[in-house]
Design an enzyme around this catalytic site. Structure first.
Site, PDB file in Angstrom:
ATOM      1  N   HIS A 112      -5.684   2.924   0.956  1.00  0.00           N
ATOM      2  CA  HIS A 112      -4.838   4.000   1.483  1.00  0.00           C
ATOM      3  C   HIS A 112      -5.493   4.737   2.658  1.00  0.00           C
ATOM      4  O   HIS A 112      -4.862   4.982   3.680  1.00  0.00           O
ATOM      5  CB  HIS A 112      -4.528   5.021   0.395  1.00  0.00           C
ATOM      6  CG  HIS A 112      -3.968   4.422  -0.860  1.00  0.00           C
ATOM      7  ND1 HIS A 112      -3.085   3.379  -0.852  1.00  0.00           N
ATOM      8  CD2 HIS A 112      -4.167   4.721  -2.170  1.00  0.00           C
ATOM      9  CE1 HIS A 112      -2.751   3.074  -2.101  1.00  0.00           C
ATOM     10  NE2 HIS A 112      -3.400   3.869  -2.914  1.00  0.00           N
ATOM     11  N   ASP A 161       0.902  -1.142   0.000  1.00  0.00           N
ATOM     12  CA  ASP A 161       0.000   0.000   0.000  1.00  0.00           C
ATOM     13  C   ASP A 161       0.941   1.192   0.000  1.00  0.00           C
ATOM     14  O   ASP A 161       1.563   1.494   1.020  1.00  0.00           O
ATOM     15  CB  ASP A 161      -0.868  -0.008   1.272  1.00  0.00           C
ATOM     16  CG  ASP A 161      -1.897   1.104   1.231  1.00  0.00           C
ATOM     17  OD1 ASP A 161      -1.483   2.263   1.016  1.00  0.00           O
ATOM     18  OD2 ASP A 161      -3.094   0.837   1.398  1.00  0.00           O
ATOM     19  N   HIS A 162       1.080   1.839  -1.146  1.00  0.00           N
ATOM     20  CA  HIS A 162       2.199   2.791  -1.241  1.00  0.00           C
ATOM     21  C   HIS A 162       2.041   3.972  -0.291  1.00  0.00           C
ATOM     22  O   HIS A 162       3.016   4.645   0.021  1.00  0.00           O
ATOM     23  CB  HIS A 162       2.446   3.222  -2.691  1.00  0.00           C
ATOM     24  CG  HIS A 162       1.525   4.273  -3.214  1.00  0.00           C
ATOM     25  ND1 HIS A 162       0.289   3.999  -3.713  1.00  0.00           N
ATOM     26  CD2 HIS A 162       1.673   5.618  -3.300  1.00  0.00           C
ATOM     27  CE1 HIS A 162      -0.282   5.123  -4.102  1.00  0.00           C
ATOM     28  NE2 HIS A 162       0.519   6.124  -3.857  1.00  0.00           N
TER      29      HIS A 162
HETATM   30  C1  BG6 Z   1      -3.388   4.842  -6.470  1.00  0.00           C
HETATM   31  C2  BG6 Z   1      -4.744   4.964  -7.084  1.00  0.00           C
HETATM   32  O1  BG6 Z   1      -3.331   3.753  -5.594  1.00  0.00           O
HETATM   33  O2  BG6 Z   1      -3.074   6.042  -5.764  1.00  0.00           O
HETATM   34  C3  BG6 Z   1      -4.806   6.169  -8.019  1.00  0.00           C
HETATM   35  O3  BG6 Z   1      -5.053   3.781  -7.814  1.00  0.00           O
HETATM   36  C4  BG6 Z   1      -4.355   7.415  -7.298  1.00  0.00           C
HETATM   37  O4  BG6 Z   1      -6.111   6.348  -8.553  1.00  0.00           O
HETATM   38  C5  BG6 Z   1      -3.026   7.189  -6.585  1.00  0.00           C
HETATM   39  O5  BG6 Z   1      -4.227   8.447  -8.264  1.00  0.00           O
HETATM   40  C6  BG6 Z   1      -2.678   8.372  -5.712  1.00  0.00           C
HETATM   41  O6  BG6 Z   1      -1.393   8.234  -5.194  1.00  0.00           O
HETATM   42  P1  BG6 Z   1      -0.530   9.497  -4.759  1.00  0.00           P
HETATM   43  O7  BG6 Z   1       0.689   8.909  -4.131  1.00  0.00           O
HETATM   44  O8  BG6 Z   1      -0.245  10.272  -6.018  1.00  0.00           O
HETATM   45  O9  BG6 Z   1      -1.366  10.283  -3.813  1.00  0.00           O
END
Ligand code: BG6
Length: 503
Positions: free
Chosen positions: A240, A177-178
């Protein structure tokens, strides 16, 4: 050895290889580290290196300072294997290639398999890896990293967990989960548990409500096909945002050990009050979709006009949910969480709204609606802001709000790792703290499932419209109790609500 399935896809070039390149530059990778990309495209090692390193548009900016020889040395750690027409096939040839690279580079049979493919392929790939004996840890360790979405519903997430557990032990599985890789998300734990000034106030006695906003200015871009089947709740909220909620809600863990932290997160997720009846779901959820508008003279297409999206789609690009947490600490404290695309700006933040002082001696002082807030800015302009009352100099006691702030950017000496750098490095070192465990993922789905079902099958459930570039539908503030309204944040942490830059 990092073996990436789906290596010719976007994620490898955009995120994984740049992260590895940074780790390489910073000296975090061992000399015998190699990457093997695998997918269905017919590419040579050379062609793959060109695509993801030597000619990649995603590496240029950060790597300007690198000498060419370093880039070349990095590219030589990267190899490619063509899987043929299908991922569900005999991996005999792949196993042989892995074996050769292992012998040549002495990787000691320590393998990470990274699945950057559609989730429908996860189980088949895990099985095929295992059939070749490659999941076996008799010699070296074997780990499996899977990308979100992890399931489409509670049922499918359970099935996926069961499927993967047939071939890999839970301790071998790393669900990425980044958001957990973001420094500022991890800092939630440090803010709470490394300070003695916040934790005593972190409960229903002092906190009025908690607000979490995740806004993106972009639309669905080229991912309309995927997004239309997913929607904001599945795409962002289930993963997230509920991970962030868990870090805000959880009790202090016994230690910073992966399982201690994940046990507490699980308890937190299980304590979210599941909404089952339609009346509650109606009152506590809002879904909406962006419609076309003109920003800076440029026409922005509405969601239904995006490529890959059904022209009659009712998929939400905006989701806002109010909920309660049924435990001792949080009883009766409302949580408001929203996520959306095509908002005025890209921002993610957590706002802890404190209660008004219980005995107000400066009643006519302008103190109204100036309660203390703690704002934890996840991105951009990462930092922490405390809003507190100060006396306006002069006669009487007029109170104004002042800011006490900390910005990550002031730590100029530090190289702040990007999310994928940190997460890949952790997986290599066998640290699963920042990865979601099977039971956490299932608990998050258990909360989200009834909302999705209600939105899909409930009678007369509305999907509102909002013009691309505004803070959601006209009734967005109806979700909040009393006189509260959403804090619509600007690009900078200290911006006060009410204005922001659209372009
Ligand atoms: C991803 C989603 O996991 O996270 C995308 O699938 C979203 O739709 C993205 O744009 C957002 O990540 P960050 O790090 O740019 O906030």
């Amino acid at each position: 050895m990092l073996i990436i399935f789906g290596a010719s896809g976007d994620l490898t070039a955009r995120k994984l290889v740049p992260a590895l390149s940074n780790l390489f530059r910073e000296g975090h990778l061992p000399d015998n580290f190699v990457v093997l990309g695998a997918s269905r495209s017919d590419l040579s090692d050379e062609a793959f290196r060109k695509k993801v390193v030597l000619e990649s548009g995603f590496l240029k900016e950060r790597d300007l300072d690198q000498t060419k020889s370093r880039v070349k040395a990095f590219s030589e750690k990267i190899f490619y294997a063509d899987l043929g027409k299908d991922y569900d096939t005999d991996y005999g040839k792949l196993a042989q290639r892995i074996g050769e690279l292992d012998t040549k580079h002495n990787t000691e049979q320590n393998y990470i398999f990274y699945l950057s493919t559609p989730p429908s392929l996860y189980e088949a790939i895990a099985k095929n890896i295992s059939d070749q004996g490659l999941a076996n840890e008799k010699v070296g360790w074997k780990r499996l990293i899977v990308e979100k979405p992890f399931g489409y519903s509670l049922e499918s997430a359970k099935a996926l967990n069961e499927g993967l557990h047939r071939y890999f032990k839970e301790s071998q599985i790393y669900r990425i989960d980044h958001y957990l890789g973001k420094e500022t998300v991890q800092n939630l734990l440090v803010t709470r548990f490394a300070n003695s000034i916040f934790e005593p106030l972190w409960n229903r006695n002092y906190i009025h409500h908690v607000e979490i906003t995740n806004a993106e200015s972009g639309g669905v871009e080229k991912r309309g096909g995927y997004y239309d089947k997913s929607g904001a709740l599945r795409d962002m909220f289930q993963s997230h945002l509920l991970q962030i909620v868990a870090l805000v809600v959880m009790e202090p863990p016994l230690s910073a050990n992966a399982d201690e932290i994940r046990n507490e997160k699980l308890k937190a997720l299980k304590s979210l009050r599941i909404m089952n009846d339609h009346e509650t779901l109606h009152r506590n959820t809002i879904r909406a979709q962006y419609v076309s508008s003109i920003i800076d003279g440029k026409k922005i297409p509405g969601y239904r006009e995006e490529e890959g999206v059904d022209p009659e789609s009712t998929t939400e690009t905006y989701a806002a949910v109010k909920f309660f947490v049924d435990n001792w600490r949080w009883a009766d404290v409302p949580f408001y969480v929203r996520t959306a695309k095509r908002m005025p700006t890209k921002v993610t933040e957590v706002v802890i709204h404190f209660k008004s002082p219980h005995h107000q001696i400066f009643k006519n002082s302008g103190m109204d609606s100036k309660d203390n807030k703690l704002i934890i800015r996840i991105q951009p302009d990462e930092g922490i802001l405390i809003k507190f009352g100060v006396k306006v100099p002069g006669q009487g006691f007029i109170v104004e709000r002042a800011n006490l702030d900390f910005y990550y950017s002031s730590l100029t000496e530090t190289h702040v790792m990007q999310a994928y750098e940190r997460l890949l490095l952790d997986a290599m070192q066998g640290d699963a703290t920042l990865y979601a465990r099977a039971d956490e993922v299932e608990a998050a789905w258990a909360f989200v499932d009834p909302i999705l079902n209600y939105w899909k099958n409930g009678e007369g459930v509305k999907i509102y419209g909002y013009s691309a570039g505004v803070w959601g539908p006209a009734n967005a503030d109806d979700l909040l109790e009393g006189n509260s309204i959403w804090r619509n944040p600007g690009e900078n942490l200290a911006d006060d609500p009410g204005f922001c830059v659209i372009s």
